[in-house]
Write an enzyme that holds these catalytic residues in place. Sequence first.
Site, PDB file in Angstrom:
ATOM      1  CE  LYS A   4      -1.184  -2.325  11.788  1.00 43.56           C
ATOM      2  NZ  LYS A   4      -0.869  -1.354  11.143  1.00 43.56           N
ATOM      3  CG  ASP A  12       9.935   0.529   2.973  1.00 43.09           C
ATOM      4  OD1 ASP A  12       8.967   0.561   3.063  1.00 43.09           O
ATOM      5  OD2 ASP A  12      10.936  -0.640   3.539  1.00 43.09           O
ATOM      6  CG  MET A  22      -2.169  -0.922   1.040  1.00 42.73           C
ATOM      7  SD  MET A  22      -3.289  -0.860   2.436  1.00 42.73           S
ATOM      8  CE  MET A  22      -2.876  -2.239   3.308  1.00 42.73           C
ATOM      9  CB  THR A  73       0.064  -5.599   0.183  1.00 42.89           C
ATOM     10  OG1 THR A  73      -0.019  -6.314   1.457  1.00 42.89           O
ATOM     11  CG2 THR A  73      -0.959  -4.507   0.055  1.00 42.89           C
ATOM     12  CB  VAL A  84       8.805   3.729  11.532  1.00 41.99           C
ATOM     13  CG1 VAL A  84       8.923   4.015   9.891  1.00 41.99           C
ATOM     14  CG2 VAL A  84       8.396   2.433  11.845  1.00 41.99           C
ATOM     15  CE1 TYR A  86      -0.455  -5.859  11.341  1.00 38.77           C
ATOM     16  CE2 TYR A  86      -2.770  -6.466  11.550  1.00 38.77           C
ATOM     17  CZ  TYR A  86      -1.708  -5.816  10.970  1.00 38.77           C
ATOM     18  OH  TYR A  86      -2.153  -5.109   9.887  1.00 38.77           O
ATOM     19  CG  ASN A 142       1.723   2.097   4.814  1.00 39.34           C
ATOM     20  OD1 ASN A 142       0.600   1.673   4.646  1.00 39.34           O
ATOM     21  ND2 ASN A 142       2.699   1.730   3.997  1.00 39.34           N
TER      22      ASN A 142
HETATM   23  N1  LIG Z   1      -2.294  -5.988   3.607  1.00 38.69           N
HETATM   24  C1  LIG Z   1      -3.254  -5.920   4.319  1.00 38.69           C
HETATM   25  O1  LIG Z   1      -4.192  -6.727   4.033  1.00 38.69           O
HETATM   26  C2  LIG Z   1      -3.369  -5.067   5.568  1.00 38.69           C
HETATM   27  C3  LIG Z   1      -4.765  -5.022   6.354  1.00 38.69           C
HETATM   28  C4  LIG Z   1      -4.895  -4.189   7.110  1.00 38.69           C
HETATM   29  C5  LIG Z   1      -3.670  -3.172   7.523  1.00 38.69           C
HETATM   30  N2  LIG Z   1      -2.698  -3.153   6.813  1.00 38.69           N
HETATM   31  C6  LIG Z   1      -1.812  -2.489   7.394  1.00 38.69           C
HETATM   32  O2  LIG Z   1      -1.420  -1.465   6.239  1.00 38.69           O
HETATM   33  C7  LIG Z   1       0.012  -1.310   6.092  1.00 38.69           C
HETATM   34  C8  LIG Z   1       0.920  -1.397   4.875  1.00 38.69           C
HETATM   35  O3  LIG Z   1       0.595  -2.830   4.791  1.00 38.69           O
HETATM   36  P1  LIG Z   1       1.109  -3.548   3.618  1.00 38.69           P
HETATM   37  O4  LIG Z   1       0.147  -4.750   3.431  1.00 38.69           O
HETATM   38  O5  LIG Z   1       1.304  -2.783   2.335  1.00 38.69           O
HETATM   39  O6  LIG Z   1       2.369  -4.230   3.942  1.00 38.69           O
HETATM   40  P2  LIG Z   1       3.802  -4.737   3.108  1.00 38.69           P
HETATM   41  O7  LIG Z   1       4.146  -5.905   4.034  1.00 38.69           O
HETATM   42  O8  LIG Z   1       3.395  -4.999   1.647  1.00 38.69           O
HETATM   43  O9  LIG Z   1       4.730  -3.538   3.077  1.00 38.69           O
HETATM   44  C9  LIG Z   1       5.105  -2.655   4.309  1.00 38.69           C
HETATM   45  C10 LIG Z   1       6.351  -1.883   4.099  1.00 38.69           C
HETATM   46  O10 LIG Z   1       6.846  -1.644   5.125  1.00 38.69           O
HETATM   47  C11 LIG Z   1       8.151  -1.639   5.395  1.00 38.69           C
HETATM   48  N3  LIG Z   1       8.457  -1.550   6.794  1.00 38.69           N
HETATM   49  C12 LIG Z   1       8.536  -2.452   7.795  1.00 38.69           C
HETATM   50  N4  LIG Z   1       8.963  -2.447   8.806  1.00 38.69           N
HETATM   51  C13 LIG Z   1       9.457  -0.993   8.798  1.00 38.69           C
HETATM   52  C14 LIG Z   1      10.101  -0.037   9.755  1.00 38.69           C
HETATM   53  N5  LIG Z   1      10.445  -0.460  11.094  1.00 38.69           N
HETATM   54  N6  LIG Z   1      10.646   1.180   9.160  1.00 38.69           N
HETATM   55  C15 LIG Z   1      10.215   1.512   7.774  1.00 38.69           C
HETATM   56  N7  LIG Z   1       9.733   0.556   6.782  1.00 38.69           N
HETATM   57  C16 LIG Z   1       9.204  -0.682   7.390  1.00 38.69           C
HETATM   58  C17 LIG Z   1       8.439  -2.915   4.527  1.00 38.69           C
HETATM   59  O11 LIG Z   1       9.855  -2.851   4.098  1.00 38.69           O
HETATM   60  C18 LIG Z   1       7.505  -2.922   3.638  1.00 38.69           C
HETATM   61  O12 LIG Z   1       8.080  -2.037   2.331  1.00 38.69           O
HETATM   62  C19 LIG Z   1       0.669  -1.818   7.624  1.00 38.69           C
HETATM   63  O13 LIG Z   1       0.601  -0.991   8.429  1.00 38.69           O
HETATM   64  C20 LIG Z   1      -0.105  -2.961   7.727  1.00 38.69           C
HETATM   65  O14 LIG Z   1      -0.248  -3.492   8.990  1.00 38.69           O
HETATM   66  C21 LIG Z   1      -2.366  -4.207   5.819  1.00 38.69           C
END
Ligand SMILES: NC(=O)c1ccc[n+]([C@@H]2O[C@H](COP(=O)([O-])OP(=O)(O)OC[C@H]3O[C@@H](n4cnc5c(N)ncnc54)[C@H](O)[C@@H]3O)[C@@H](O)[C@H]2O)c1
Length: 258
Positions: free
Chosen positions: A159, A41, A22, A190, A65, A155, A91
């Site tokens: 959240k 990132d 995302m 994703t 982060v 998690y 994010n």
């Molecule tokens: N994909 C889903 O179904 C879903 C659903 C609900 C919430 N989310 C939330 O949405 C957000 C994005 O999720 P996504 O699915 O795109 O995840 P993803 O795993 O595809 O991407 C996450 C990105 O965050 C980066 N990252 C991880 N730890 C980090 C840190 N300490 N510092 C900097 N960057 C860091 C990773 O390198 C990666 O590029 C997250 O907070 C996730 O919890 C995702």
Amino acid sequence: MSFDRLSLEGKVAVVTGAAKGMGGEHVRTMTDRGARVLAVDLDRDALDMLVADIGAAAVAHVADVADLEQWEDVRDRALKLGGELSILVNNAGVVSHTRISQTTKAGWDRVIDVNLKGTWLGMKVLAPVMREAGGGSIINVSSAAGLDQHPDPAYTASKWGVRGLTKTAAQELGPWGIRVNSIHPGYIDTPMNDFASEELTGAMLSMLPISRPGQPQDAAELVAFLASDAAGFITGSEIAIDGGWTSGAQAFEARRFR
Ligand SMILES: NC(=O)c1ccc[n+]([C@@H]2O[C@H](COP(=O)([O-])OP(=O)(O)OC[C@H]3O[C@@H](n4cnc5c(N)ncnc54)[C@H](O)[C@@H]3O)[C@@H](O)[C@H]2O)c1
């Protein structure tokens, strides 16, 4: 409403977890609408590919982060982009897929540090700068798990924490001209969901009123709207973007017998 209120022209944004999933789509959508974006990132290679594809409007910055000093570097780098730093998208997120009895202390700490502490640190370091720029918009990415639950206890706790922290921040930062909202994605297609089997995905999607996986673009449209002046009266809100998952997945069972 004129279309101009959706424009992000002249604004500078910081997006964390920007390299993949995302986050990458938030960067693309916000630069399409006129913003300059510092894409933050841990994954340098994926970040470099993203900004090479987007061009000068996106700048890559490697940072964790969960670390205060690295957030201070993010702030200093973002200020060098020029324009007004007025958008923060917290994010970045991780999930550990362990259960209560299997979760280690280190595993618990990492999920809380990235998802919850990272969100607080981002607001702590950037909100004062956003205030100086005249205000802005913070979007904290929680999850449907912040409205109900996820099998990973850290998690879920992180959240729910992001959801509550968002309310505190909305109250404190509103007088600075900063709006703060949480978004609550459901199943989005994703890399975070690469672990899921076809059976699991199929079972989850079959319970949704909108029976398809969410796409990163679905979330990016919401985030770009919340970042824009068109969302000027929205703060302290929690917005589900989950195909109806939290509107009553249990109702699926009942529907089968109607
Ligand atoms: N994909 C889903 O179904 C879903 C659903 C609900 C919430 N989310 C939330 O949405 C957000 C994005 O999720 P996504 O699915 O795109 O995840 P993803 O795993 O595809 O991407 C996450 C990105 O965050 C980066 N990252 C991880 N730890 C980090 C840190 N300490 N510092 C900097 N960057 C860091 C990773 O390198 C990666 O590029 C997250 O907070 C996730 O919890 C995702």
